[in-house]
Design a protein around this motif. Sequence first.
Motif, mmCIF file in Angstrom:
data_model
loop_
_atom_site.group_PDB
_atom_site.id
_atom_site.type_symbol
_atom_site.label_atom_id
_atom_site.label_comp_id
_atom_site.label_asym_id
_atom_site.label_seq_id
_atom_site.Cartn_x
_atom_site.Cartn_y
_atom_site.Cartn_z
ATOM 1 N N GLY A 154 23.619 0.625 -1.185
ATOM 2 C CA GLY A 154 24.614 1.245 -2.056
ATOM 3 C C GLY A 154 24.250 2.616 -2.567
ATOM 4 O O GLY A 154 25.026 3.227 -3.325
ATOM 5 N N ASP A 155 23.091 3.140 -2.170
ATOM 6 C CA ASP A 155 22.726 4.495 -2.603
ATOM 7 C C ASP A 155 23.642 5.538 -1.970
ATOM 8 O O ASP A 155 23.779 6.649 -2.488
ATOM 9 C CB ASP A 155 21.273 4.803 -2.233
ATOM 10 C CG ASP A 155 20.287 4.063 -3.127
ATOM 11 O OD1 ASP A 155 20.715 3.558 -4.186
ATOM 12 O OD2 ASP A 155 19.102 3.975 -2.757
ATOM 13 N N VAL A 156 24.230 5.186 -0.825
ATOM 14 C CA VAL A 156 25.244 6.028 -0.193
ATOM 15 C C VAL A 156 26.531 5.223 -0.115
ATOM 16 O O VAL A 156 26.537 4.081 0.348
ATOM 17 C CB VAL A 156 24.826 6.465 1.227
ATOM 18 C CG1 VAL A 156 25.968 7.233 1.899
ATOM 19 C CG2 VAL A 156 23.572 7.324 1.183
ATOM 20 N N THR A 157 27.619 5.796 -0.597
ATOM 21 C CA THR A 157 28.936 5.186 -0.436
ATOM 22 C C THR A 157 29.767 6.075 0.476
ATOM 23 O O THR A 157 29.509 7.280 0.586
ATOM 24 C CB THR A 157 29.656 5.021 -1.785
ATOM 25 O OG1 THR A 157 29.838 6.318 -2.378
ATOM 26 C CG2 THR A 157 28.848 4.137 -2.725
ATOM 27 N N ILE A 158 30.746 5.480 1.126
ATOM 28 C CA ILE A 158 31.602 6.243 2.040
ATOM 29 C C ILE A 158 33.059 6.015 1.668
ATOM 30 O O ILE A 158 33.501 4.871 1.515
ATOM 31 C CB ILE A 158 31.342 5.849 3.503
ATOM 32 C CG1 ILE A 158 29.924 6.263 3.907
ATOM 33 C CG2 ILE A 158 32.373 6.497 4.433
ATOM 34 C CD1 ILE A 158 29.546 5.937 5.321
ATOM 35 N N THR A 159 33.788 7.103 1.508
ATOM 36 C CA THR A 159 35.226 7.052 1.241
ATOM 37 C C THR A 159 35.958 7.512 2.492
ATOM 38 O O THR A 159 35.642 8.567 3.049
ATOM 39 C CB THR A 159 35.600 7.964 0.058
ATOM 40 O OG1 THR A 159 34.828 7.593 -1.091
ATOM 41 C CG2 THR A 159 37.086 7.841 -0.264
ATOM 42 N N ILE A 160 36.925 6.705 2.937
ATOM 43 C CA ILE A 160 37.646 6.981 4.182
ATOM 44 C C ILE A 160 39.024 7.556 3.863
ATOM 45 O O ILE A 160 39.751 7.025 3.012
ATOM 46 C CB ILE A 160 37.775 5.694 5.023
ATOM 47 C CG1 ILE A 160 36.381 5.172 5.389
ATOM 48 C CG2 ILE A 160 38.604 5.947 6.283
ATOM 49 C CD1 ILE A 160 36.376 3.766 5.948
ATOM 50 N N TYR A 161 39.374 8.626 4.553
ATOM 51 C CA TYR A 161 40.659 9.293 4.366
ATOM 52 C C TYR A 161 41.467 9.196 5.662
ATOM 53 O O TYR A 161 41.154 9.864 6.646
ATOM 54 C CB TYR A 161 40.450 10.763 3.990
ATOM 55 C CG TYR A 161 39.747 10.938 2.662
ATOM 56 C CD1 TYR A 161 40.476 11.073 1.488
ATOM 57 C CD2 TYR A 161 38.357 10.932 2.581
ATOM 58 C CE1 TYR A 161 39.839 11.211 0.262
ATOM 59 C CE2 TYR A 161 37.707 11.069 1.362
ATOM 60 C CZ TYR A 161 38.455 11.208 0.210
ATOM 61 O OH TYR A 161 37.817 11.342 -1.004
ATOM 62 N N ASP A 191 28.217 10.178 -2.219
ATOM 63 C CA ASP A 191 29.497 9.761 -1.644
ATOM 64 C C ASP A 191 29.789 10.623 -0.428
ATOM 65 O O ASP A 191 29.952 11.839 -0.556
ATOM 66 C CB ASP A 191 30.636 9.883 -2.653
ATOM 67 C CG ASP A 191 31.938 9.315 -2.091
ATOM 68 O OD1 ASP A 191 32.020 8.088 -1.936
ATOM 69 O OD2 ASP A 191 32.851 10.105 -1.782
ATOM 70 N N TRP A 192 29.825 9.992 0.744
ATOM 71 C CA TRP A 192 30.127 10.697 1.981
ATOM 72 C C TRP A 192 31.590 10.468 2.323
ATOM 73 O O TRP A 192 32.065 9.326 2.350
ATOM 74 C CB TRP A 192 29.235 10.189 3.120
ATOM 75 C CG TRP A 192 27.783 10.517 2.946
ATOM 76 C CD1 TRP A 192 27.222 11.314 1.994
ATOM 77 C CD2 TRP A 192 26.706 10.049 3.763
ATOM 78 N NE1 TRP A 192 25.859 11.379 2.161
ATOM 79 C CE2 TRP A 192 25.510 10.612 3.241
ATOM 80 C CE3 TRP A 192 26.622 9.219 4.880
ATOM 81 C CZ2 TRP A 192 24.257 10.362 3.807
ATOM 82 C CZ3 TRP A 192 25.377 8.968 5.444
ATOM 83 C CH2 TRP A 192 24.210 9.542 4.913
ATOM 84 N N LYS A 193 32.286 11.545 2.597
ATOM 85 C CA LYS A 193 33.719 11.487 2.865
ATOM 86 C C LYS A 193 33.968 11.529 4.372
ATOM 87 O O LYS A 193 33.464 12.408 5.058
ATOM 88 C CB LYS A 193 34.421 12.633 2.141
ATOM 89 C CG LYS A 193 34.210 12.587 0.629
ATOM 90 C CD LYS A 193 34.657 13.852 -0.055
ATOM 91 C CE LYS A 193 34.386 13.771 -1.557
ATOM 92 N NZ LYS A 193 32.931 13.690 -1.850
ATOM 93 N N PHE A 194 34.775 10.590 4.862
ATOM 94 C CA PHE A 194 34.987 10.388 6.300
ATOM 95 C C PHE A 194 36.491 10.416 6.568
ATOM 96 O O PHE A 194 37.219 9.514 6.160
ATOM 97 C CB PHE A 194 34.389 9.035 6.698
ATOM 98 C CG PHE A 194 34.194 8.817 8.180
ATOM 99 C CD1 PHE A 194 35.171 9.166 9.106
ATOM 100 C CD2 PHE A 194 33.023 8.228 8.645
ATOM 101 C CE1 PHE A 194 34.985 8.951 10.465
ATOM 102 C CE2 PHE A 194 32.819 8.005 10.004
ATOM 103 C CZ PHE A 194 33.806 8.366 10.916
ATOM 104 N N ALA A 195 36.965 11.468 7.236
ATOM 105 C CA ALA A 195 38.386 11.593 7.569
ATOM 106 C C ALA A 195 38.639 11.087 8.988
ATOM 107 O O ALA A 195 37.804 11.262 9.880
ATOM 108 C CB ALA A 195 38.837 13.047 7.453
ATOM 109 N N ILE A 196 39.787 10.449 9.187
ATOM 110 C CA ILE A 196 40.206 10.014 10.522
ATOM 111 C C ILE A 196 41.637 10.494 10.752
ATOM 112 O O ILE A 196 42.394 10.682 9.797
ATOM 113 C CB ILE A 196 40.122 8.480 10.693
ATOM 114 C CG1 ILE A 196 41.012 7.764 9.671
ATOM 115 C CG2 ILE A 196 38.678 8.018 10.567
ATOM 116 C CD1 ILE A 196 41.087 6.253 9.860
#
Length: 340
Positions: free
Chosen positions: A58-65, A28-33
């Motif tokens: 789907g092996d990598v998911t990204i959560t956006i903040y 899970d890669w976390k991406f802040a904006i």
Amino acid sequence: MNSILKSLKTLTAAMVLGTVPLSAYAEDWKFAIEEIPGSIMDAYAQEFKKRIETKTDGDVTITIYPMGTLGTPTDTVEQATDGLIQFTNVSIGNLGTIVPESQIFLLPYLFPSDAKAVSNILSNSETIYSDLNEDFRKRGLEVLTMYSEGPQVWTTNKEIRNPDDFSNFKMRVMVSPILLETYKNMGASPTPLPFGEVFGALQLGAVDGQVNPVPTIEEMKFYEVTDYLIWAGEQELVTTVVAGTDWFDTLSPDRQKLVRETMAGMSGFIDGVVSDFNQKRLDTIKSNKPEINLVVLSEEERNVFRARSEATASAYVDSAGSRGEELLKTLKTEIASTHQ
């Protein structure tokens, strides 16, 4: 005291990030904006998420903040360097105290007025992705991409056409030494304020104006509490996506290539988004407030501000030293060759 405050902010961010459920198999890669949902940065992050998750099955998911979720933009940069998040998309103006050399992109009248030329420079510049990235890496950051959200526009409570009009005028700016110097040289009284406080400050008269691209002006409703939108042509809002080097350098070569190639392939996408957002949001502003005054400074009027801005380049060199002087020289050469 500052170290205690930083520790508390880090702990708070860690608690928020720790609430995200992770698959037993997915990274899970976390991406802040630093902007709200529905903004240009959100469009960029959502498209990056879609492309990465598709390419990795789907092996990598990204959560956006989005804005405010993890603190200020500066907080998210620190979280990236600490490895709490993987990516953050921030405006260059918010990096002034972290990477002073990056403030080169805030210098007024540096870029050409042609959007394609600006995009080409920000996407392909050797100065950015080699020379300047060295300065970012010294602070634990890797520059992955840069793009412009469009020209900066002043929203003001009166018409501004020359430096005299800026007398005793409180202009809200980001906390950046170069932006403070820019508007001081233009004749205004620059007033740094957190982004979330700008609307209230305009409404209450604590500041007389602010500067942002049209999409931000519409999203944050700044036009509702000002009377003029003024295009002076002095700056683009340049943003960058960075990752912490401690995390990025541990990725496999294939994963690093995946990130770089995905972002490199998104320049055309984000250029289209920026163009579309700027036009549609301006149409919305004019529809919602027909009495708004739209002012485009003539080249002659811009030249007066351009002349007053020469001192800002000197201030940049003073703050960034010989390294800044070298970067400015090479970037100007690149810009000149691109714009021929």
